[in-house]
Each structure stands twice: as C-alpha cells, then as structure tokens.
Scaffold this active site. Structure first.
Site, short mmCIF file in Angstrom:
data_model
loop_
_atom_site.label_atom_id
_atom_site.label_comp_id
_atom_site.label_asym_id
_atom_site.label_seq_id
_atom_site.Cartn_x
_atom_site.Cartn_y
_atom_site.Cartn_z
N ARG A 170 19.35 -59.87 -82.89
CA ARG A 170 20.43 -60.76 -82.45
C ARG A 170 19.95 -62.21 -82.54
O ARG A 170 19.14 -62.66 -81.73
CB ARG A 170 20.86 -60.45 -81.01
N ASP A 454 20.37 -62.25 -67.46
CA ASP A 454 20.08 -63.06 -68.64
C ASP A 454 21.05 -64.23 -68.65
O ASP A 454 21.73 -64.50 -67.66
CB ASP A 454 20.13 -62.22 -69.92
#
Length: 552
Positions: A170, A454
C-alpha cells in the site's frame, strides 16, 4: 537541512535525508530516474485531480448531497468483468496488515495469512528512514534475504515449513508529497515514490518467483483517480518490459465519494484490478470530513458506538460485495483493530469475541476475505472463512442480487444508534494525542487500550471533535461541546499522560498539532500534513523510543 542529512543530485533528482542502512541498493541512479519520469508524466494530472476533489467537496458542502454519477450510468449498467486473478491472489481469506519494518515484515510473512498488506501509508509514517527502510525490507524479503535481531537478542527469520503470505503493497495516497525527493525543485508525489521504487526493483523478481507486483490503492475519491493509477501501471509495465496487466490493484473504498463510484473505479482498472476493500475507519473519517458542516443529521455518536452493524455501514458493505462479485473482483473485509493480550485472558476473550462477530458478519455477507492487525488473530479469521468457504477459494459465485442500495441508504447517518458522551470526548482526545506523539517519532501503528490505532482512527477522533465543536453538539448531560471544553479535557488527558512519559517526549508538539487539526476554524484535510511539517523541520533530532502510556 538537518545535521546528519545528505543531499544528492542524480540526473536532476534531488535526494535529501539521513543515510538509511541498505538504502544504496534502493536509491540507485536508475531507480531515481524512473521515479522522476513518473513524476514528470503524472504529477500534473495528480495536481488537477486534487483540485477536482476540492471543487466536489465544496459542492457537497453547499448541497449536503452526494449521488451516483449520471454521466457514468452506462458503465454501471454494462456487462463487463475485471481480468482473472493470478494464482497467488485467488484465495485471500485472511489478510494481515502492518508497516514494513524488518520485524513486522518477517512476522507478517510467517503469520499464516494468505496476504500481507505491506503498509507504507496509514500504519507507517513518511520519515525518510521508514520510506527507504521499508523498501529495503521488501527488497530483501522478496529475495528471502531478510533477518532481524531485536535489542534483546531474539532473531527473526522467514519460515521454510509453510507458504509465506503474498505481498500487496500500500503506497501513500495521492494527497501526499515527499519533500525528501525533488524533481525540478518540486516534491515528488509520495504515491509515485513508493510505487516507483518498489516496482522498479521488484516487479521482474516477483514474476520470476511466481508472484507479481500487487498493490492496495488508498484514499481514492473518484474513477478519474483510478484512471490515473491505471495509466501509471501501464507506463511502468511498458518502460520495464513487464507484460501488460501484470500489476494487480485492490482499491480501498474508504472515502464516501468512492462509495458512489465502485463500478467506475473497477472499470478504469479492469485489466489491472483485483478487488475492492471495505476500509471502514477511513470511510468513517471521510464521511465526517465531507459532511462536517452539513448539519446535525450528519453528526455521528461516539466513535466506539459506530459499528459495521449501523445501517449506513451495512449498506456500504453489502453494496461493495455486490459490485465486486458482479464484476469478478474480490471483496475484502475491513480491519479488526483488536489486539490480543498475552497477559490478560479476559481482554483476550473479549477481543476474540469481537473479531469473531465481525468476521462472521463479513463472511455471511459474501466477502472473500478480511483483515486482521495481529498474528494471533489469523487463526480466528481463517476458521470463520474456512467454515463458510469449504473447498472454495472465494465467494465470487455469490452475486448478491438481493441487495439494493440507494444513495439515501449510504447517507443515512441518523439511524445510527448511540450518543455523544463525555467518555467518548475524552477517548478521542487521548487517542489523538497519544497517536500524534508516536507519529512524530516515526511510529504509524500504535497499540492503545488493546486497539491498534493508525492514522485513520486518529483522523476519526480529531474530525469528530471538530464537527462536534462546530455543530455545537451536546453531551448526554446537555453540556455543549466547545473549544474551551475540549481544551479542558486536553489539559486533563495530557497531565495524565505526562505523569508516566519519559524525558524528551514530543507531547508539546503533538498538542499543538492536535489543536490545529481539531479546533482551528478551517478544517485541515489530513492531520499527517501538519505533522509532516513538524517532522521535516526537526528531522534527525529525535530518536525513536518505545511508546509511552500505551498498552498492547
């Protein structure tokens, strides 16, 4: 430029940043020239698409509405499918996510998951050591040359007694520029840095080993942004003489405008597409951000109260499965953020129960696999999908023709149960403050109260506060949420944290950034942007340390 940093010019490419171990095999003249060409060809279009994002958001602010695009109705009605999946992406029943430091790389590949989302975005930070160090980890792992020894003397190596997880990288989203790499004096788009370095060094090697260059695409807001990615892939394949269609991309549907363009996004990427993912946490953040000034009907209750069982989240998840399977693409479920505790069995039991409930719902809805954040949760997720799948590798045959989702369903926030509580306000402040301080030190995934936080979950926390303040939302006891009240809560939370924090912490900077992104009159699109300003301005002067005040 900070002390200890280096500056090199390679064929009009400027590279600044500290020396990174192994970085010389990543930052080669040829690789940098490839990244520079990506920037020259595609950086301008990226700028235009960011401007289009702002224009579209302004219109939503004015009308309070989003809808499916009339100009792409033929795409939604058409009979087309994405390219068939390569062999190592046919079965994706369990995917583990995490940053690309060496320990996590080894643990993720050894975890027993079918796929590892190698995260250079929300679970990492754009500190130059992470950007380059992550590429080194991936380079070594693909060649089975990676090992790691902890400060305590424990050695980590790749297992040879079971298959390793398939790597899906990613990169950063389109919105982020990397100021350590300049072309013509202009920062290179972070997504092109991450993609370009990985593809240049590893595409041919992955093919030789029976895999391929696979990617997760974050923060996408439109099919035109997906088209740009498709053009990047095609150019990269042609440039390095990699067969067309080798790249496979799974797009995270983690913004509210993208939820209205799932078909169109797959169509633009159809020769390179692998599937869509229900990126639930960023999706919640996007809804709050998009409708932050659209009135009380778009104000959500406490973050903890908004689950995948909420009607608007059910609509989103079921539409994603229906869209994917109609097009022959995989539908991948969202993150189970719970972290098991190896010290507290009660915490463990609650975490496992929550994960089972979440994964059973996803498997029952027709998802082909799902995410976990910790190796101990891989068997839990696998057991549930094994039970539903049986001998099948996926559920592409479940077309979900029974699902009919309207624009109103996707925007029905008022049916979400729950309220705004003082506990929720305190929780949002604490999470945002702890996460920002850790982020400034180079940590993108942080365990807080047995949840893996996150950037996406921190974004929910601070954007909810901004929305509550600007909508004059009330707590359960009738107290209006004001900037002054938030600062009082911030004082309390910061004092509690500092009581146990080590010397040299960065909570003063974290608080300043928090107030900028949660309490300023103008809404900052991403908290990582002012945080990155702080990192770049103080690069090299703060060492990484273990997280203070968090439990894992």
């Amino acid at each position: 430029m900070s002390e200890g940093a280096v500056m090199e010019k390679t064929d009009h490419v400027q590279v600044s940043g500290e020396q990174v171990e192994g970085g010389e095999k990543i930052l080669t003249a040829e690789a940098l020239a490839f990244v520079a060409e990506l920037q020259r060809r595609f950086g301008g279009r990226r700028d235009e698409l960011l401007a289009a994002r702002r224009k579209r958001r302004d219109e939503v602010s004015r009308t309070g509405r989003l809808d499916f695009l009339p100009e792409t109705a033929e795409v939604r009605a058409g009979d087309w499918k994405v390219a068939p999946a390569p062999a190592d992406l046919i079965d994706r029943r369990v995917e583990i996510t995490g940053p690309t430091d060496r320990k996590m790389t080894i643990n993720a590949l050894n975890s027993g998951a079918r796929v590892w989302l190698a995260d250079m975005e929300d679970a990492s930070t754009p500190h130059w050591g992470n950007v380059v160090g992550g590429q080194v980890s991936l380079y070594d792992a693909i060649r089975r040359q990676i090992s790691f020894t902890s400060p305590q003397g424990k050695t980590y190596e790749l297992r040879d007694d079971q298959p390793l997880a398939t790597i899906v990288v990613r990169p950063r989203g389109w919105h982020f520029d990397d100021r350590h790499l300049l072309v013509g004096g202009v920062p290179v788009v972070g997504a092109l840095v991450d993609f370009g370095l990985y593809f240049f060094h590893n595409a041919a090697e992955l093919l030789a080993r029976g895999s391929g260059p696979y990617f997760y695409l974050p923060k996408t807001e439109s099919h035109l942004e997906a088209r740009l990615w498709n053009d990047v892939f095609t150019f990269a394949e042609e440039s390095l003489e990699i067969p067309y269609g080798t790249v496979r991309a799974t797009v995270l549907i983690e913004t509210i405008p993208a939820a209205f363009e799932m078909d169109e996004i797959l169509y633009e990427l159809r020769d390179h597409a692998s599937g869509l993912n229900a990126g639930r946490w960023d999706y919640l953040f996007s809804i709050i951000k998009y409708f932050r000034d659209s009135g009380d009907e778009f104000v959500l209750p406490d973050r903890a109260a908004v689950t995948m069982a909420a009607p608007f989240m059910r609509a989103y998840a079921q539409l994603l499965v229906k869209t994917c399977h109609r097009r022959g693409a995989f539908a991948i479920g969202g993150m189970a953020a719970f972290i098991p505790s190896r010290k507290d069995e009660q915490v463990n039991a609650r975490a496992f129960d929550k994960v089972r409930e979440d994964k059973e719902r996803e498997a029952g809805d027709g998802f082909d696999g799902s995410w976990v954040a910790h190796p101990d949760l891989v068997p839990v997720c696998r057991e549930i999908f094994d039970r539903v799948l049986g001998d099948r590798p996926n559920q592409l045959d479940r077309l979900r023709d029974d699902v009919d989702v309207t624009a109103a369903d996707l925007l029905d926030l008022t049916s979400t149960p729950g309220s705004v509580t003082r506990e929720g306000l305190h929780g949002n402040v604490e999470v945002a403050l702890l996460y920002l301080e850790a982020w400034l030190r180079g940590l993108g995934a942080v365990g807080i109260h047995n949840l893996m936080e996150d950037a996406a979950t921190a974004e929910i926390s601070r954007s909810q506060i901004w929305q509550w303040v600007h909508n004059e939302s009330r707590l359960e006891d009738g107290t209006v949420i004001t900037a002054s009240l938030v600062r009082e809560v911030l004082d309390e939370e910061q004092a509690a944290i500092l009581a146990d924090a080590p010397e040299g912490n960065r909570f003063a900077e974290a608080r300043a950034i928090f107030e900028e992104v949660a309490l300023a009159d103008d809404f900052v699109d991403f908290l990582t942007l002012p945080a990155y300003d702080a990192v770049v301005s103080t690069a090299g002067s703060h060492a990484r340390r273990p997280d203070p005040g968090v439990s894992a």
